[in-house]
Motif scaffolding. Structure first.
Motif, mmCIF file in Angstrom:
data_model
loop_
_atom_site.group_PDB
_atom_site.id
_atom_site.type_symbol
_atom_site.label_atom_id
_atom_site.label_comp_id
_atom_site.label_asym_id
_atom_site.label_seq_id
_atom_site.Cartn_x
_atom_site.Cartn_y
_atom_site.Cartn_z
ATOM 1 N N THR A 154 0.804 -1.229 0.000
ATOM 2 C CA THR A 154 0.000 0.000 0.000
ATOM 3 C C THR A 154 0.834 1.275 0.000
ATOM 4 N N ASN A 155 2.161 1.183 0.124
ATOM 5 C CA ASN A 155 2.949 2.395 0.356
ATOM 6 C C ASN A 155 2.892 3.428 -0.759
ATOM 7 N N SER A 156 2.940 3.005 -2.000
ATOM 8 C CA SER A 156 3.083 3.965 -3.099
ATOM 9 C C SER A 156 1.796 4.215 -3.868
ATOM 10 N N TYR A 157 0.695 3.725 -3.362
ATOM 11 C CA TYR A 157 -0.544 3.796 -4.134
ATOM 12 C C TYR A 157 -1.665 4.488 -3.363
ATOM 13 N N SER A 158 -2.566 5.092 -4.115
ATOM 14 C CA SER A 158 -3.764 5.668 -3.502
ATOM 15 C C SER A 158 -4.679 4.526 -3.077
ATOM 16 N N ALA A 159 -5.623 4.834 -2.202
ATOM 17 C CA ALA A 159 -6.571 3.812 -1.728
ATOM 18 C C ALA A 159 -7.350 3.211 -2.898
ATOM 19 N N LYS A 160 -7.727 4.033 -3.862
ATOM 20 C CA LYS A 160 -8.492 3.522 -5.017
ATOM 21 C C LYS A 160 -7.677 2.521 -5.827
ATOM 22 N N ILE A 161 -6.408 2.793 -6.017
ATOM 23 C CA ILE A 161 -5.553 1.865 -6.764
ATOM 24 C C ILE A 161 -5.372 0.566 -5.969
ATOM 25 N N VAL A 162 -5.198 0.677 -4.663
ATOM 26 C CA VAL A 162 -5.062 -0.523 -3.826
ATOM 27 C C VAL A 162 -6.327 -1.366 -3.913
ATOM 28 N N VAL A 163 -7.488 -0.730 -3.863
ATOM 29 C CA VAL A 163 -8.760 -1.460 -3.986
ATOM 30 C C VAL A 163 -8.812 -2.195 -5.323
ATOM 31 N N ASN A 164 -8.449 -1.515 -6.394
ATOM 32 C CA ASN A 164 -8.439 -2.165 -7.714
ATOM 33 C C ASN A 164 -7.445 -3.329 -7.752
ATOM 34 N N ASN A 165 -6.298 -3.160 -7.107
ATOM 35 C CA ASN A 165 -5.309 -4.247 -7.041
ATOM 36 C C ASN A 165 -5.872 -5.448 -6.284
ATOM 37 N N ILE A 166 -6.587 -5.184 -5.203
ATOM 38 C CA ILE A 166 -7.196 -6.276 -4.429
ATOM 39 C C ILE A 166 -8.231 -7.003 -5.289
ATOM 40 N N ILE A 167 -9.095 -6.247 -5.930
ATOM 41 C CA ILE A 167 -10.147 -6.851 -6.764
ATOM 42 C C ILE A 167 -9.528 -7.669 -7.899
ATOM 43 N N ASN A 168 -8.518 -7.115 -8.558
ATOM 44 C CA ASN A 168 -7.849 -7.852 -9.633
ATOM 45 C C ASN A 168 -7.213 -9.139 -9.105
ATOM 46 N N THR A 169 -6.606 -9.069 -7.955
ATOM 47 C CA THR A 169 -5.973 -10.249 -7.347
ATOM 48 C C THR A 169 -7.028 -11.296 -6.985
ATOM 49 N N LEU A 170 -8.138 -10.860 -6.405
ATOM 50 C CA LEU A 170 -9.191 -11.800 -5.991
ATOM 51 C C LEU A 170 -9.836 -12.490 -7.184
ATOM 52 N N PHE A 171 -10.061 -11.756 -8.246
ATOM 53 C CA PHE A 171 -10.767 -12.314 -9.388
ATOM 54 C C PHE A 171 -9.865 -13.039 -10.372
ATOM 55 N N ASN A 172 -8.555 -12.874 -10.227
ATOM 56 C CA ASN A 172 -7.626 -13.543 -11.136
ATOM 57 C C ASN A 172 -6.916 -14.716 -10.485
ATOM 58 N N ASN A 173 -7.359 -15.109 -9.297
ATOM 59 C CA ASN A 173 -6.758 -16.261 -8.616
ATOM 60 C C ASN A 173 -7.790 -17.325 -8.340
#
Length: 173
Positions: A154-173
């Motif tokens: 989470t260090n270098s990203y906005s909350a919105k980008i982190v949320v998108n990263n979480i969603i992408n990780t959840l749906f691509n695994n």
């Protein structure tokens, strides 16, 4: 994630669990809970006061009980307190009842994000120095890693980008 599994956010103070949890729950149309907020709501006092009056051991028992209750729900996003993973029972519950996302951050980011926050009991009772946070990290980071299904930085990203990263990780695994 055809059926809505629980998503539990873990990580140190200042990792963004509450902010990211709120945004994630909105985006996924899931109910959001914050264990610290639930403690405040039920006691009628802020976390710092409860921590100060009860002491850390009793506070952790209260936290463990609230997390036990919340994790019995279905289709939720839960932001946990940074120290909640110190309880083996809580770690087991989180692992068994949903997907655990470890929001990882640096000590520098923690110091930056928490410097003006007066509602963090451990920072009020101890010197919020780099050394203090490093010692917490040595103790807690292995516990976060132990139960994490996914680790999201989470260090270098906005909350919105982190949320998108979480969603992408959840749906691509």
């Amino acid at each position: 994630m055809a059926e809505k599994r629980n998503i539990f956010l873990i990580g140190p103070m200042g990792a963004g669990k509450s902010t990211i949890g709120r945004l994630l729950s909105q985006k996924l149309h899931m109910e959001f809970f914050d264990s610290d907020y639930e403690i405040e709501k039920r006691t009628g006092a802020d976390i710092s006061w409860v921590f100060d009056v009860e002491g850390e051991d009793k506070f952790r028992i209260r936290e463990e009980n609230i997390i036990k209750e919340i994790t019995e729900k279905q289709g939720i996003v839960l932001a946990t307190g940074g120290g909640s993973i110190q309880s083996k029972k809580t770690r087991n519950r989180l692992s068994a009842r949903g997907l655990v996302v470890y929001l990882e951050t640096t000590i520098d980011k923690q110091l930056d994000r928490t410097k003006k926050d007066r509602n963090r009991p451990l920072l009020l009772t101890k010197n919020p120095s780099r050394l203090f946070l490093e010692n917490l990290a040595k103790e807690r980071n292995p516990l976060y890693t132990e139960i994490a299904d996914f680790i999201i930085k989470t260090n270098s990203y906005s909350a919105k980008i982190v949320v998108n990263n979480i969603i992408n990780t959840l749906f691509n695994n």
